[in-house]
Design a protein around this motif. Structure first.
Motif, PDB file in Angstrom:
ATOM      1  N   ARG A 449       0.830  -1.199   0.000  1.00  0.00           N
ATOM      2  CA  ARG A 449       0.000   0.000   0.000  1.00  0.00           C
ATOM      3  C   ARG A 449       0.878   1.269   0.000  1.00  0.00           C
ATOM      4  O   ARG A 449       0.580   2.245  -0.698  1.00  0.00           O
ATOM      5  N   ILE A 450       1.942   1.241   0.808  1.00  0.00           N
ATOM      6  CA  ILE A 450       2.823   2.419   0.884  1.00  0.00           C
ATOM      7  C   ILE A 450       3.476   2.670  -0.467  1.00  0.00           C
ATOM      8  O   ILE A 450       3.533   3.800  -0.965  1.00  0.00           O
ATOM      9  N   GLU A 451       4.003   1.620  -1.105  1.00  0.00           N
ATOM     10  CA  GLU A 451       4.656   1.780  -2.395  1.00  0.00           C
ATOM     11  C   GLU A 451       3.673   2.216  -3.475  1.00  0.00           C
ATOM     12  O   GLU A 451       4.028   2.951  -4.398  1.00  0.00           O
ATOM     13  N   ALA A 452       2.449   1.758  -3.372  1.00  0.00           N
ATOM     14  CA  ALA A 452       1.435   2.128  -4.359  1.00  0.00           C
ATOM     15  C   ALA A 452       0.828   3.491  -4.074  1.00  0.00           C
ATOM     16  O   ALA A 452       0.020   3.988  -4.874  1.00  0.00           O
ATOM     17  N   GLY A 453       1.225   4.110  -2.950  1.00  0.00           N
ATOM     18  CA  GLY A 453       0.695   5.419  -2.598  1.00  0.00           C
ATOM     19  C   GLY A 453      -0.744   5.366  -2.119  1.00  0.00           C
ATOM     20  O   GLY A 453      -1.452   6.384  -2.154  1.00  0.00           O
ATOM     21  N   ARG A 454      -1.201   4.202  -1.647  1.00  0.00           N
ATOM     22  CA  ARG A 454      -2.588   4.068  -1.204  1.00  0.00           C
ATOM     23  C   ARG A 454      -2.712   3.998   0.310  1.00  0.00           C
ATOM     24  O   ARG A 454      -3.756   3.636   0.840  1.00  0.00           O
ATOM     25  N   LEU A 455      -1.597   4.365   1.004  1.00  0.00           N
ATOM     26  CA  LEU A 455      -1.660   4.368   2.451  1.00  0.00           C
ATOM     27  C   LEU A 455      -2.428   5.601   2.920  1.00  0.00           C
ATOM     28  O   LEU A 455      -2.084   6.731   2.568  1.00  0.00           O
ATOM     29  N   GLU A 456      -3.456   5.413   3.703  1.00  0.00           N
ATOM     30  CA  GLU A 456      -4.280   6.505   4.208  1.00  0.00           C
ATOM     31  C   GLU A 456      -4.071   6.628   5.710  1.00  0.00           C
ATOM     32  O   GLU A 456      -4.136   5.650   6.439  1.00  0.00           O
ATOM     33  N   LEU A 457      -3.761   7.858   6.137  1.00  0.00           N
ATOM     34  CA  LEU A 457      -3.588   8.147   7.564  1.00  0.00           C
ATOM     35  C   LEU A 457      -4.851   8.816   8.076  1.00  0.00           C
ATOM     36  O   LEU A 457      -5.284   9.831   7.536  1.00  0.00           O
ATOM     37  N   ARG A 458      -5.420   8.248   9.103  1.00  0.00           N
ATOM     38  CA  ARG A 458      -6.621   8.822   9.721  1.00  0.00           C
ATOM     39  C   ARG A 458      -6.168   9.592  10.961  1.00  0.00           C
ATOM     40  O   ARG A 458      -6.161   9.079  12.073  1.00  0.00           O
ATOM     41  N   LYS A 459      -5.777  10.846  10.745  1.00  0.00           N
ATOM     42  CA  LYS A 459      -5.205  11.644  11.829  1.00  0.00           C
ATOM     43  C   LYS A 459      -6.286  12.163  12.759  1.00  0.00           C
ATOM     44  O   LYS A 459      -7.310  12.684  12.311  1.00  0.00           O
ATOM     45  N   LEU A 496      -0.988  14.429  20.677  1.00  0.00           N
ATOM     46  CA  LEU A 496      -0.442  14.198  19.355  1.00  0.00           C
ATOM     47  C   LEU A 496      -1.540  14.373  18.312  1.00  0.00           C
ATOM     48  O   LEU A 496      -2.715  14.105  18.575  1.00  0.00           O
ATOM     49  N   HIS A 497      -1.136  14.803  17.130  1.00  0.00           N
ATOM     50  CA  HIS A 497      -2.065  14.850  15.999  1.00  0.00           C
ATOM     51  C   HIS A 497      -1.526  13.875  14.962  1.00  0.00           C
ATOM     52  O   HIS A 497      -0.651  14.198  14.167  1.00  0.00           O
ATOM     53  N   ALA A 498      -2.032  12.647  14.998  1.00  0.00           N
ATOM     54  CA  ALA A 498      -1.514  11.592  14.140  1.00  0.00           C
ATOM     55  C   ALA A 498      -2.560  10.498  14.015  1.00  0.00           C
ATOM     56  O   ALA A 498      -3.632  10.548  14.618  1.00  0.00           O
ATOM     57  N   ASP A 499      -2.222   9.497  13.212  1.00  0.00           N
ATOM     58  CA  ASP A 499      -3.064   8.305  13.110  1.00  0.00           C
ATOM     59  C   ASP A 499      -2.774   7.456  14.345  1.00  0.00           C
ATOM     60  O   ASP A 499      -1.673   6.923  14.508  1.00  0.00           O
ATOM     61  N   ARG A 500      -3.757   7.332  15.218  1.00  0.00           N
ATOM     62  CA  ARG A 500      -3.528   6.672  16.515  1.00  0.00           C
ATOM     63  C   ARG A 500      -3.100   5.226  16.326  1.00  0.00           C
ATOM     64  O   ARG A 500      -2.197   4.723  17.009  1.00  0.00           O
ATOM     65  N   VAL A 501      -3.752   4.509  15.395  1.00  0.00           N
ATOM     66  CA  VAL A 501      -3.419   3.106  15.164  1.00  0.00           C
ATOM     67  C   VAL A 501      -1.989   2.970  14.640  1.00  0.00           C
ATOM     68  O   VAL A 501      -1.227   2.109  15.085  1.00  0.00           O
ATOM     69  N   ARG A 502      -1.629   3.847  13.685  1.00  0.00           N
ATOM     70  CA  ARG A 502      -0.281   3.770  13.117  1.00  0.00           C
ATOM     71  C   ARG A 502       0.781   4.155  14.144  1.00  0.00           C
ATOM     72  O   ARG A 502       1.882   3.609  14.142  1.00  0.00           O
ATOM     73  N   PHE A 503       0.477   5.125  15.032  1.00  0.00           N
ATOM     74  CA  PHE A 503       1.431   5.483  16.088  1.00  0.00           C
ATOM     75  C   PHE A 503       1.706   4.287  16.981  1.00  0.00           C
ATOM     76  O   PHE A 503       2.862   3.976  17.311  1.00  0.00           O
ATOM     77  N   LYS A 504       0.618   3.581  17.369  1.00  0.00           N
ATOM     78  CA  LYS A 504       0.795   2.408  18.222  1.00  0.00           C
ATOM     79  C   LYS A 504       1.570   1.320  17.471  1.00  0.00           C
ATOM     80  O   LYS A 504       2.387   0.605  18.064  1.00  0.00           O
ATOM     81  N   GLU A 505       1.328   1.185  16.163  1.00  0.00           N
ATOM     82  CA  GLU A 505       2.055   0.208  15.355  1.00  0.00           C
ATOM     83  C   GLU A 505       3.546   0.528  15.337  1.00  0.00           C
ATOM     84  O   GLU A 505       4.387  -0.374  15.455  1.00  0.00           O
TER      85      GLU A 505
END
Length: 622
Positions: A449-459, A496-505
């Motif tokens: 997903r990251i390489e394809a540019g389809r990664l979405e951050l839910r901040k 923090l202003h970020a994607d909570r799930v991704r921060f925990k990851e």
């Protein structure tokens, strides 16, 4: 020092007096007064009148005194003394005037050979002022002539005078001059020698010869300088690599150098006196005459034919490409033009070769770029197909895995009947390995997903402390299983202003790696600092560390740093690559500090709430 203060008073002859004894007391007073007036007195005293008269007949006296003559005699002596003093003063003034105005050098030395008299003529002749030499030895004796000087002085101090003796003396600037010397001894009133007086004059022959010699030397030096300059000019002219020609107003060549012979193929004799057009291509000679006349209307220094291709025609007819610079030379009654002609054949050949190479390289580069463009398209297409395939396969694999995991959980709950220990162990292996496989598939899906540019951050805005505690609670059982000490410093209260799930990851991946590479009984810590609008979080372990040469590759995809503490490599090597992409997607940075056997420290930064809003405003142009 003025001559008046240096000239001795006129010498007086001793005064011979005849005195009559009966008036002795009164006449003694006369003698005393005469002596105090400056006279030297020789008194002859007659004891009686007969002796007085006898001596008066037989001898000659300046003054004969008796009681009756006393008063008139004293008066006459005083008048004589005053007249003598006035004459001396007048004589001194005359001597002073002559001394100062005399063009000859006049000087006087005492018996210690120190200067006590130095007139203006001496100053002009030798260069020293009177105040610089008075009381000092004579500075004009040239080196090597000291002995001759001493012999002259000894003779003078022994009463010998000199007249017209030729001597050499040295000026202040070090130059020597030939002089004629006159000297006389200087005596005191008693006749004793106290020094000398010397007069020096330049001899007419010496002065004239010196002037002629100086003029001759000047002319000779001028001639030599001119000859050296002309020879130097000729050497420079002949050594010049360019052709140099001088042309008169009629267009005739009046000077050439060896470079002009080499360039044109003509000899010097063939060029001198010829029209300049002899070196112009045949088809341009008529036009060149017009251009030459136009240049002579306003001759100035400039290149010839700017922007044009210029050629010189050699004797054999060959055309040689050249550059030409023109410069007018103004003589007393005429003006010539100097032309400097440079052969640029080698440069033209080099430029042609360079153009050929550039054209060939341009063609090759164009072809290579086209080939690279095609390959890039193929690579992009292959990457796109790979990503689509990986994503599709991940979905296809996840579906049966979820089924396997679900049924394994159901079986483990023993709802359909009890399981023996062996069955429970088998079901546990199935469940654990299925979860591990699902984690690997999720990593592959994330990187795709990251390489394809389809990664979405839910901040969203969330509490840093709460999110950190949740990750620590999840990972703590794994740390306890290896008897690891998991420490946490007090987390600052921050939003923090970020994607909570991704921060925990991100935090979970770093802590999971720390547990894998830290031996039992080790220590892992999490520290957080707030700085410049970012939360800087550090995960530090006391594990096996990372070699320095591997640090630059630690965040590359599929790169694995050695084995875990169990001696095997685990995972796909995508965890840190995904972590780096997620951190940078939030606008943060991640880096590592480590060395073999020294443990590792992973640092990453995440933006605080206010920082992100300010950046969003700047990006929107508000």
């Amino acid at each position: 020092m003025s001559p008046a203060s240096q000239t001795d008073p006129p010498a007086r002859r001793p005064l011979k007096i005849l005195l009559y004894q009966p008036n002795r007391t009164r006449l003694d007073q006369v003698v005393t007064e005469l002596k105090s007036a400056g006279f030297e007195v020789h008194a002859d005293v007659a004891p009686d009148l007969d002796s007085f008269q006898s001596r008066l007949r037989d001898s000659s006296y300046d003054l004969v005194l008796n009681g009756l003559q006393f008063a008139s005699a004293v008066h006459e002596l005083e008048q004589q003394r005053k007249r003598a003093e006035d004459a001396a003063t007048a004589a001194t003034a005359k001597v002073q005037a002559l001394f100062e105005t005399c063009p000859l050098a006049i000087m006087s030395l005492d018996l210690n050979r120190n200067i006590r008299l130095w007139n203006r003529g001496a100053e002009q002749m030798f260069g020293w002022r009177a105040d610089e030499v008075l009381g000092k030895p004579l500075p004009t004796i040239p080196p090597g002539e000291e002995q001759e000087y001493e012999q002259l002085l000894k003779a003078q101090f022994n009463g010998i005078s000199h007249a017209g003796v030729e001597v050499h003396r040295q000026r202040r600037d070090g130059s020597l001059t030939r002089l004629s010397l006159w000297t006389v001894p200087l005596r005191d009133p008693q006749g004793a020698i106290t020094g000398n007086v010397a007069i020096l004059a330049e001899t007419a022959d010496a002065r004239s010869a010196e002037q002629r010699y100086s003029a001759l030397l000047a002319r000779e030096e001028e001639a030599r300088s001119q000859f050296r300059a002309e020879r130097r000019f000729r050497q420079l002219l002949e050594a010049a690599p360019d052709a140099i020609l001088e042309i008169d107003a009629a267009g005739r060549i009046v000077l050439v150098n060896a470079g002009a012979e080499r360039l044109s193929g003509y000899s010097r004799e063939e060029l001198l006196g010829q029209s300049l057009e002899i070196m112009v291509p045949s088809e341009l000679r008529a036009k060149h005459v017009h251009h030459r006349r136009h240049y002579w209307e306003d001759p100035n220094t400039r290149p010839m034919g700017s922007g044009l291709v210029l050629n010189v025609q050699r004797k054999d007819g060959e055309l040689v490409p050249v550059e030409i610079s023109l410069s007018p030379v103004h003589y007393d009654t005429d003006t010539h033009v100097t032309a400097i002609v440079r052969d640029i054949s080698e440069r033209k050949r080099a430029e042609a070769q360079i153009r050929e190479i550039q054209e060939r390289l341009t063609a090759e580069l164009t072809a290579t770029n086209q080939e690279l463009a095609m390959r890039n398209e193929e690579i992009e297409r292959a990457n796109r197909l790979k990503t689509e395939f990986v994503a599709s396969m991940s979905h296809e694999l996840r579906t049966p895995l979820h089924t396997i995991i679900g049924f394994a959980e159901l079986v483990a709950e023993e709802l359909e009947g009890p399981l023996n220990e062996k069955q429970k162990r088998f079901i546990g292996h199935i469940y654990k390995d299925s979860l591990h496989l699902l984690e690997l598939i999720n990593d592959v899906l994330d990187i795709s997903r990251i390489e394809a540019g389809r990664l979405e951050l839910r901040k969203t805005t969330f509490d840093l402390t709460a999110a950190t505690d949740e990750v620590l609670a999840t990972i703590r059982p794994q740390a306890l299983a290896k008897s690891l000490h998991l420490d946490e410093t007090a987390v600052p209260r921050a939003q923090l202003h970020a994607d909570r799930v991704r921060f925990k990851e991100i935090l979970y991946n770093l802590l999971s790696n720390a547990i894998k590479f830290t031996p039992e009984g080790g220590r892992i810590s999490v520290n957080t600092e707030i700085s410049d609008g970012f939360a800087n979080i550090t995960v530090r372990d006391s594990g096996i560390g990372i070699p320095a040469w591997e640090l630059s590759s630690i965040f590359d995809k599929f790169y694995q740093v050695g084995s875990t503490t169990r001696g095997v490599k685990e995972g796909t090597g995508l965890g840190l690559a995904i972590t780096k992409q997620l951190v940078e997607a939030h606008g943060g940075k991640i880096w590592v500090q480590s060395d073999s056997g020294q443990g590792s420290s992973f640092h990453f930064s995440m933006p605080l709430e206010g920082t992100v809003r300010e950046r969003d405003d700047e990006d929107s142009g508000c």
